[in-house]
Design a protein around this motif. Structure first.
Motif, PDB file in Angstrom:
ATOM      1  N   ARG A 167       0.863  -1.188   0.000  1.00 19.40           N
ATOM      2  CA  ARG A 167       0.000   0.000   0.000  1.00 19.40           C
ATOM      3  C   ARG A 167       0.902   1.241   0.000  1.00 19.40           C
ATOM      4  O   ARG A 167       2.029   1.207   0.486  1.00 19.40           O
ATOM      5  CB  ARG A 167      -0.927   0.023   1.214  1.00 19.40           C
ATOM      6  N   ASN A 168       0.383   2.308  -0.549  1.00 26.31           N
ATOM      7  CA  ASN A 168       1.154   3.546  -0.588  1.00 26.31           C
ATOM      8  C   ASN A 168       1.484   4.051   0.809  1.00 26.31           C
ATOM      9  O   ASN A 168       0.616   4.074   1.688  1.00 26.31           O
ATOM     10  CB  ASN A 168       0.372   4.641  -1.316  1.00 26.31           C
ATOM     11  N   ARG A 169       2.739   4.438   1.010  1.00 29.94           N
ATOM     12  CA  ARG A 169       3.044   5.223   2.191  1.00 29.94           C
ATOM     13  C   ARG A 169       2.401   6.597   2.000  1.00 29.94           C
ATOM     14  O   ARG A 169       2.442   7.162   0.920  1.00 29.94           O
ATOM     15  CB  ARG A 169       4.557   5.378   2.373  1.00 29.94           C
ATOM     16  N   ARG A 170       1.836   7.114   3.070  1.00 26.72           N
ATOM     17  CA  ARG A 170       1.117   8.381   2.972  1.00 26.72           C
ATOM     18  C   ARG A 170       1.750   9.409   3.900  1.00 26.72           C
ATOM     19  O   ARG A 170       2.325   9.067   4.939  1.00 26.72           O
ATOM     20  CB  ARG A 170      -0.365   8.181   3.317  1.00 26.72           C
ATOM     21  N   LEU A 171       1.672  10.626   3.511  1.00 25.05           N
ATOM     22  CA  LEU A 171       2.219  11.721   4.301  1.00 25.05           C
ATOM     23  C   LEU A 171       1.262  12.066   5.443  1.00 25.05           C
ATOM     24  O   LEU A 171       0.072  12.298   5.214  1.00 25.05           O
ATOM     25  CB  LEU A 171       2.437  12.941   3.415  1.00 25.05           C
ATOM     26  N   SER A 172       1.778  12.077   6.663  1.00 21.59           N
ATOM     27  CA  SER A 172       0.973  12.435   7.840  1.00 21.59           C
ATOM     28  C   SER A 172       1.408  13.814   8.306  1.00 21.59           C
ATOM     29  O   SER A 172       2.152  13.967   9.287  1.00 21.59           O
ATOM     30  CB  SER A 172       1.153  11.395   8.946  1.00 21.59           C
ATOM     31  N   ILE A 173       0.980  14.821   7.582  1.00 16.88           N
ATOM     32  CA  ILE A 173       1.352  16.195   7.878  1.00 16.88           C
ATOM     33  C   ILE A 173       0.108  17.069   7.767  1.00 16.88           C
ATOM     34  O   ILE A 173      -0.948  16.618   7.306  1.00 16.88           O
ATOM     35  CB  ILE A 173       2.444  16.715   6.905  1.00 16.88           C
ATOM     36  N   ALA A 174       0.238  18.306   8.169  1.00 17.48           N
ATOM     37  CA  ALA A 174      -0.899  19.238   8.109  1.00 17.48           C
ATOM     38  C   ALA A 174      -1.404  19.347   6.677  1.00 17.48           C
ATOM     39  O   ALA A 174      -0.625  19.485   5.734  1.00 17.48           O
ATOM     40  CB  ALA A 174      -0.462  20.604   8.620  1.00 17.48           C
ATOM     41  N   GLY A 175      -2.718  19.269   6.528  1.00 18.83           N
ATOM     42  CA  GLY A 175      -3.340  19.414   5.229  1.00 18.83           C
ATOM     43  C   GLY A 175      -3.325  18.183   4.359  1.00 18.83           C
ATOM     44  O   GLY A 175      -3.754  18.237   3.197  1.00 18.83           O
ATOM     45  N   ALA A 176      -2.870  17.058   4.890  1.00 18.80           N
ATOM     46  CA  ALA A 176      -2.703  15.856   4.062  1.00 18.80           C
ATOM     47  C   ALA A 176      -4.018  15.295   3.540  1.00 18.80           C
ATOM     48  O   ALA A 176      -4.002  14.491   2.597  1.00 18.80           O
ATOM     49  CB  ALA A 176      -1.961  14.783   4.858  1.00 18.80           C
ATOM     50  N   ASP A 177      -5.138  15.702   4.119  1.00 15.06           N
ATOM     51  CA  ASP A 177      -6.434  15.192   3.670  1.00 15.06           C
ATOM     52  C   ASP A 177      -7.118  16.125   2.665  1.00 15.06           C
ATOM     53  O   ASP A 177      -8.261  15.857   2.255  1.00 15.06           O
ATOM     54  CB  ASP A 177      -7.363  14.980   4.878  1.00 15.06           C
ATOM     55  N   LEU A 178      -6.465  17.176   2.241  1.00 14.38           N
ATOM     56  CA  LEU A 178      -7.086  18.100   1.294  1.00 14.38           C
ATOM     57  C   LEU A 178      -7.339  17.421  -0.053  1.00 14.38           C
ATOM     58  O   LEU A 178      -6.502  16.651  -0.537  1.00 14.38           O
ATOM     59  CB  LEU A 178      -6.182  19.316   1.069  1.00 14.38           C
ATOM     60  N   PRO A 179      -8.468  17.708  -0.687  1.00 18.99           N
ATOM     61  CA  PRO A 179      -8.656  17.249  -2.068  1.00 18.99           C
ATOM     62  C   PRO A 179      -7.562  17.826  -2.962  1.00 18.99           C
ATOM     63  O   PRO A 179      -7.090  18.946  -2.749  1.00 18.99           O
ATOM     64  CB  PRO A 179     -10.035  17.817  -2.435  1.00 18.99           C
ATOM     65  N   GLY A 180      -7.182  17.038  -3.949  1.00 11.26           N
ATOM     66  CA  GLY A 180      -6.120  17.471  -4.845  1.00 11.26           C
ATOM     67  C   GLY A 180      -4.774  16.839  -4.550  1.00 11.26           C
ATOM     68  O   GLY A 180      -3.808  17.072  -5.278  1.00 11.26           O
ATOM     69  N   ILE A 181      -4.695  16.024  -3.484  1.00 14.23           N
ATOM     70  CA  ILE A 181      -3.464  15.295  -3.152  1.00 14.23           C
ATOM     71  C   ILE A 181      -3.671  13.845  -3.550  1.00 14.23           C
ATOM     72  O   ILE A 181      -4.624  13.191  -3.105  1.00 14.23           O
ATOM     73  CB  ILE A 181      -3.138  15.395  -1.653  1.00 14.23           C
ATOM     74  N   HIS A 182      -2.804  13.336  -4.385  1.00 17.00           N
ATOM     75  CA  HIS A 182      -2.994  12.023  -4.976  1.00 17.00           C
ATOM     76  C   HIS A 182      -1.814  11.100  -4.693  1.00 17.00           C
ATOM     77  O   HIS A 182      -0.681  11.548  -4.508  1.00 17.00           O
ATOM     78  CB  HIS A 182      -3.168  12.134  -6.493  1.00 17.00           C
ATOM     79  N   TYR A 183      -2.134   9.814  -4.688  1.00 18.03           N
ATOM     80  CA  TYR A 183      -1.137   8.743  -4.652  1.00 18.03           C
ATOM     81  C   TYR A 183      -1.434   7.835  -5.833  1.00 18.03           C
ATOM     82  O   TYR A 183      -2.538   7.846  -6.385  1.00 18.03           O
ATOM     83  CB  TYR A 183      -1.218   7.974  -3.333  1.00 18.03           C
ATOM     84  N   LEU A 184      -0.462   7.027  -6.223  1.00 18.93           N
ATOM     85  CA  LEU A 184      -0.649   6.195  -7.413  1.00 18.93           C
ATOM     86  C   LEU A 184      -0.297   4.747  -7.114  1.00 18.93           C
ATOM     87  O   LEU A 184       0.861   4.419  -6.868  1.00 18.93           O
ATOM     88  CB  LEU A 184       0.216   6.710  -8.568  1.00 18.93           C
ATOM     89  N   ARG A 185      -1.314   3.920  -7.153  1.00 19.23           N
ATOM     90  CA  ARG A 185      -1.123   2.473  -7.006  1.00 19.23           C
ATOM     91  C   ARG A 185      -2.153   1.707  -7.833  1.00 19.23           C
ATOM     92  O   ARG A 185      -1.850   0.665  -8.407  1.00 19.23           O
ATOM     93  CB  ARG A 185      -1.229   2.083  -5.524  1.00 19.23           C
ATOM     94  N   THR A 186      -3.371   2.229  -7.892  1.00 20.05           N
ATOM     95  CA  THR A 186      -4.468   1.532  -8.548  1.00 20.05           C
ATOM     96  C   THR A 186      -4.902   2.272  -9.811  1.00 20.05           C
ATOM     97  O   THR A 186      -4.561   3.441 -10.026  1.00 20.05           O
ATOM     98  CB  THR A 186      -5.675   1.429  -7.609  1.00 20.05           C
ATOM     99  N   ALA A 187      -5.695   1.599 -10.628  1.00 22.09           N
ATOM    100  CA  ALA A 187      -6.233   2.231 -11.828  1.00 22.09           C
ATOM    101  C   ALA A 187      -7.143   3.400 -11.467  1.00 22.09           C
ATOM    102  O   ALA A 187      -7.141   4.435 -12.151  1.00 22.09           O
ATOM    103  CB  ALA A 187      -6.988   1.197 -12.663  1.00 22.09           C
TER     104      ALA A 187
END
Length: 417
Positions: A115-135
């Motif tokens: 699974r993608n490692r995710r950033l745990s920082i301020a604002g990390a849940d804002l729309p417009g932040i993407h990770y890439l693993r799945t279609a």
């Protein structure tokens, strides 16, 4: 088609490339019993390389990357199930699914990937932040990637580099933030990393090396990325490629950076196997390693299937991978987490080379950069020779490795004789 038998199935947990290849191999090897493939993602197993490249750029669909066509599974009595294995109980040979169902097995293959490692920082849940693993994640990035927009790419490993290249080719202005001195420096070394960085810069990517992301800013969606050094980078969206972590279901097996598997893909519990990104496997040449590339998932999935059917051949594939960035092709064979000497055949300045990673004088790995295109140089043949040098633990003189007049196959065959 072989006559099918009944009884407890071989259960493959994980519907990615390793799991799909294992299922196909079981049938190709003549296994007549039930096969169940449990996957978290919808659809059939496929290879992920185009998600950061041609599929992201809408140059091809995923059909050519399916392990087998969608209809193959029903035609070959491979049952596809959607779900997650919550726990595996080797003592009773049962698997508890997240749906509450319990499934018996005769042998189980864990191919749950990462699974993608995710950033745990301020604002990390804002729309417009993407990770890439799945279609689906790729489709979300595609919807953002229109000409003239600004994107921050966080991390310049293989995924970050490929995404940065694809977005740039789509007309997106890319700013790349990464902690090292050059892209892919930790894997390929400073000289090749510097070459890759120069290529990205030449294509218009703004590189911010030696930086870490401290926060994301925005009101309703992402508007800027703030680095630890205090730089504020305005953007329309961001893609973070900061690596993956293995997905390990609840199972009483030995783990350390993945599921520990031996050279036959066996985990520490009876009749439980592991393959692909989740497997930290014992390699005859390289020792214990966990590899996250397409070639390994495909080949180890097949090897695990054969081991489940009784094969005593160790999984000794000399690992390799490739990366396409813009018009450039990078190929790598072997495995070198550290090395004392890097020997270049060709030229970094000209951007066409083979580099050899020597550890204690032994060729541990080699990288090829744009060696194709010359009728006198066959890149595939050269990299095959490099693989042979690695497999026989060759100790050629560095001067001979560097000399284009010295045939690599002659070095490889001499070393292996």
């Amino acid at each position: 088609m072989a006559e099918r038998t009944t009884g407890s199935p071989i259960v493959i947990i994980g519907g990615g490339l390793a799991g799909g290849t294992a299922a196909a191999t079981l049938r190709e090897e003549g296994f007549p019993g039930p096969v169940v493939l449990i996957g978290r993602e919808p659809g059939v197993p496929f290879g992920r390389p185009p998600l950061s490249k041609t599929y992201l750029r809408s140059e091809e669909d995923l059909d050519n990357w399916y392990v087998r066509p969608a209809g193959w599974y029903a035609d070959h009595d491979v049952e596809l199930r959607s779900g997650v294995a919550a726990a595996i109980h080797p003592g009773t040979r049962t698997i508890a699914l997240d749906s509450g169902e319990e499934l018996r097995y005769q042998k189980a293959l864990i191919a749950t990937g990462g699974r993608n490692r995710r950033l745990s920082i301020a604002g990390a849940d804002l729309p417009g932040i993407h990770y890439l693993r799945t279609a689906a994640e790729c489709d979300a990035i595609k919807r953002e990637a229109t000409p003239g927009r600004r994107a921050v790419v966080v991390g310049m490993g293989f995924i970050g580099c490929e995404v940065a290249a694809s977005l740039t080719q789509l007309g997106v202005r890319v700013i790349a933030i990464f902690p090292g001195r050059a892209p892919l420096e930790s894997v390929l070394g400073g000289q090749v990393g510097g070459l890759i960085g120069a290529i990205h810069s030449g294509k218009g990517v703004e590189l911010l090396p030696g930086e870490k992301v401290a926060a994301f800013e925005g009101t309703e969606r992402l508007e800027a990325v703030v680095t630890a050094a205090g730089h504020r980078v305005g953007c329309d969206f961001a893609v973070a490629g900061i690596g993956i972590e293995p997905v390990i279901p609840g199972v009483p097996v030995a783990t350390e950076n993945g599921i520990l598997a031996d050279e036959f893909c066996r985990a520490s519990a009876p009749d439980v196997y592991a393959a692909g990104d989740v497997a930290n496997h014992l390699h005859p040449l390289f020792g214990r390693i966990r590899v996250e590339h397409f070639n390994n998932a495909e080949k180890q999935g097949a090897a695990a299937a054969r081991s489940m059917l009784g094969s005593t051949a160790p999984y000794d594939y000399v690992h390799s991978f490739w990366s396409d960035q813009y018009e450039h092709k990078i190929e790598y064979v072997g495995h070198a987490s550290k090395w004392e000497e890097f020997v270049i055949r060709g030229s970094v300045a000209e951007g066409r080379l083979i580099g050899f990673y020597l550890a204690d004088g032994v060729v541990a790995a080699a990288v090829g950069f744009d060696r194709g295109g010359d009728p006198e140089l066959d890149l595939d043949d050269e990299m095959a020779a490099c693989g042979r040098l690695v497999s026989v633990r060759a100790r050629p003189a560095p001067a001979m490795l560097a000399d284009d007049r010295t045939d690599l196959w002659s070095l490889a065959l001499t070393a292996g004789s």
